[in-house]
Write an enzyme that holds these catalytic residues in place. Structure first.
Site: not given
Ligand code: NAP
Ligand code: MG
Length: 466
Positions: A199, A204, A277, A373
């Protein structure tokens, strides 16, 4: 794959909510469904983890090693299915899914198993016995870019340390987590040790950070969400490990093999469609080699085959339309600010979320394309007068995750590496080491994953005076 359950206490528990659709980024077709949780399942999962953890904490390192190796074997048995799922939900080229995503997933677990063979959980200091005790229940929140590797890195370390977990996989790539859940089910791990709740992050994921039965959080994802989680965790004084992306520089010194360095950097910036990353996304070369480096990089990019990830290609699509729009937007902004974007168009027949690899030259040091990034197959080229300026450029970033240094003189390369403020630096294209601690400085977060240090991250020290 149409699923609508969570893995709680060793059973697949049906969700009471409508399932959510998972899109194939290459075809835009629906590849399956996954559960969308009501945050209340989080508590059931955390309670199940709590119940299982107490006994697990008292097991020997050998027992935990054997369980990790068995889990790796159960995953390996599903390797064909896992590769298909990673191709379908992430758009990873099949060969890359097999040789990198799957291999890293197995390598993580095997690496923790081998680390357990000589990791000392106790040491003597005078009249004290100093022990490493497991933190307890670890909430693992993971992103979509290396979905199974990131889950294995967190779950493997936690199990090795004697912890139990509740995993919240990324919404964009939940199907591979179902395959991992099936492997957990068939493994020798006691029920309840590994729980998976699906979710939205905002509901979640956050419920996991707030749950009273969760003792620590391990998060990988964006800096914005990481900061939010750290703030919530701070309110509860919950230990957190945050791995938050980067903008790493590949620094080529004037005595390096330029062609090798450029080719390696182009690959680093573009594999997994640039969604890595620790990717080196900034190429820094000596001023007098700028033109040669540009031509080499453009040639290397031109050779990359972009296309249907089921075929023999180097790059599939990026994960989503939103991700594609963000990349295209940053490239357009760079061009408008006077930089040159060397790219090509993707074939018309490709209807998915494709982005052609791009080299950006002539961008200012402060430009968004150099500082942010991008998370797409984009490499910027910058020039430096000497080693000092190259180091200054490498460190001119809010991030501190990875990097590379190229020189035929190893001691010179090491000296430059020591001045780069990041968690890891690769010299001359050295191999990826799954035993080495992985993590960042600055806005890339804190805490370390993988190998013995990744296990110790999920423990606390207890001194017993005798
Ligand atoms: P994200 O929003 O940071 O998501 C990472 C994880 O956190 C997902 O499981 C996400 O769930 C969850 N999440 C989101 N909001 C949350 C909250 N308020 N509380 C707890 N958990 C939460 O990353 P993204 O949206 O997938 O990607 C956005 C950007 O992040 C990318 O463009 C990239 O620049 C960066 N990124 C970095 C890495 C890395 O390896 N460091 C990996 C992915 C992305 P959901 O799936 O429901 O959003
Ligand atoms: Mg998100």
């Amino acid at each position: 794959m149409n699923r609508n359950e969570h893995l709680i206490g060793g059973r697949w528990v049906a969700s009471e909510h409508p399932a959510q659709r998972v899109e194939n980024p290459a075809t835009l077709e629906t590849v399956g469904t996954a559960a969308d949780a009501d945050p209340s399942v989080v508590h059931a999962a955390a309670a199940a983890a709590r119940a299982a953890q107490e006994l697990w904490a008292s097991t020997s390192p050998e027992t935990r090693r054997d369980a990790l190796l068995d889990l790796a074997e159960q995953i390996d048995r599903r390797s064909a299915e896992l590769v298909d799922v990673l191709v379908a939900e992430l758009g990873a080229p099949a060969q890359f899914a097999r040789e990198v995503h799957l291999a890293a997933t197995l390598g993580d677990l095997q690496g923790f198993a081998s680390a357990l063979e000589d990791l000392a959980f106790e040491e003597r200091l005078g009249n004290s016995l100093v022990r490493r005790r497991p933190l307890g229940v670890v909430g693992c929140i993971t992103p979509w870019n290396y979905p199974t590797h990131q889950i294995a890195a967190k779950v493997g370390a936690a199990l090795a340390a004697g912890c139990a977990v509740v995993v919240k996989p990324a919404e964009l790539t939940p199907l591979s987590a179902y395959v991992l859940g099936e492997a957990v089910q068939d493994s020798t791990l006691p029920p309840g040790l590994v729980n998976i709740v699906f979710g939205e992050g905002r509901s979640v994921g956050e419920a996991l950070v707030r749950d009273a039965d969760v003792d620590a959080i391990s998060f990988t994802g964006s800096t914005g969400v990481g900061r939010h989680i750290a703030a919530l965790a701070g309110g509860r004084l919950l230990p957190v490990a945050l791995e938050l992306g980067g903008k790493s520089a590949s620094v080529v010194l004037d005595d390096a093999d330029l062609e090798r360095a450029v080719r390696w950097t182009v690959r680093s910036a573009t594999v997994n469609s640039g969604q890595t990353c620790s990717a080196c996304t900034r190429l820094v070369v000596p001023q007098h080699l700028a033109r040669e480096a540009e031509l080499l990089a453009r040639d290397a990019m031109a050779e990359l085959r972009v296309g249907d990830p089921r075929e023999d290609v180097d790059l599939g699509p990026v994960v989503s339309g939103a991700q594609r729009d963000k990349i295209i937007g940053l490239l357009a902004e760079a061009e408008a600010a006077g930089a040159t974007v060397h790219s090509r168009t993707v074939a018309d027949r490709l209807s998915g979320h494709y982005v052609a690899p791009a080299l950006v030259t002539g961008a200012e040091r402060a430009a968004a394309i150099v500082q942010q990034e991008v998370f797409g197959p984009v490499l910027t080229l910058q020039t430096a007068r000497d080693d000092d300026e190259a180091v200054e450029i490498a460190n001119d970033s809010p991030y501190g995750l990875g990097g590379a240094v190229w020189s035929t003189d190893l001691s010179r390369a090491r000296t430059v590496a020591a001045r780069i403020k990041t968690g890891q630096v690769d010299l001359n294209g050295a191999d990826w080491n799954l035993q080495a601690p992985f993590g960042g400085t600055k806005q890339s977060g804190f805490g370390r994953e993988l190998g013995p240090h990744g296990i110790l991250e999920l423990t606390y020290l207890q001194s017993i005076q005798e």
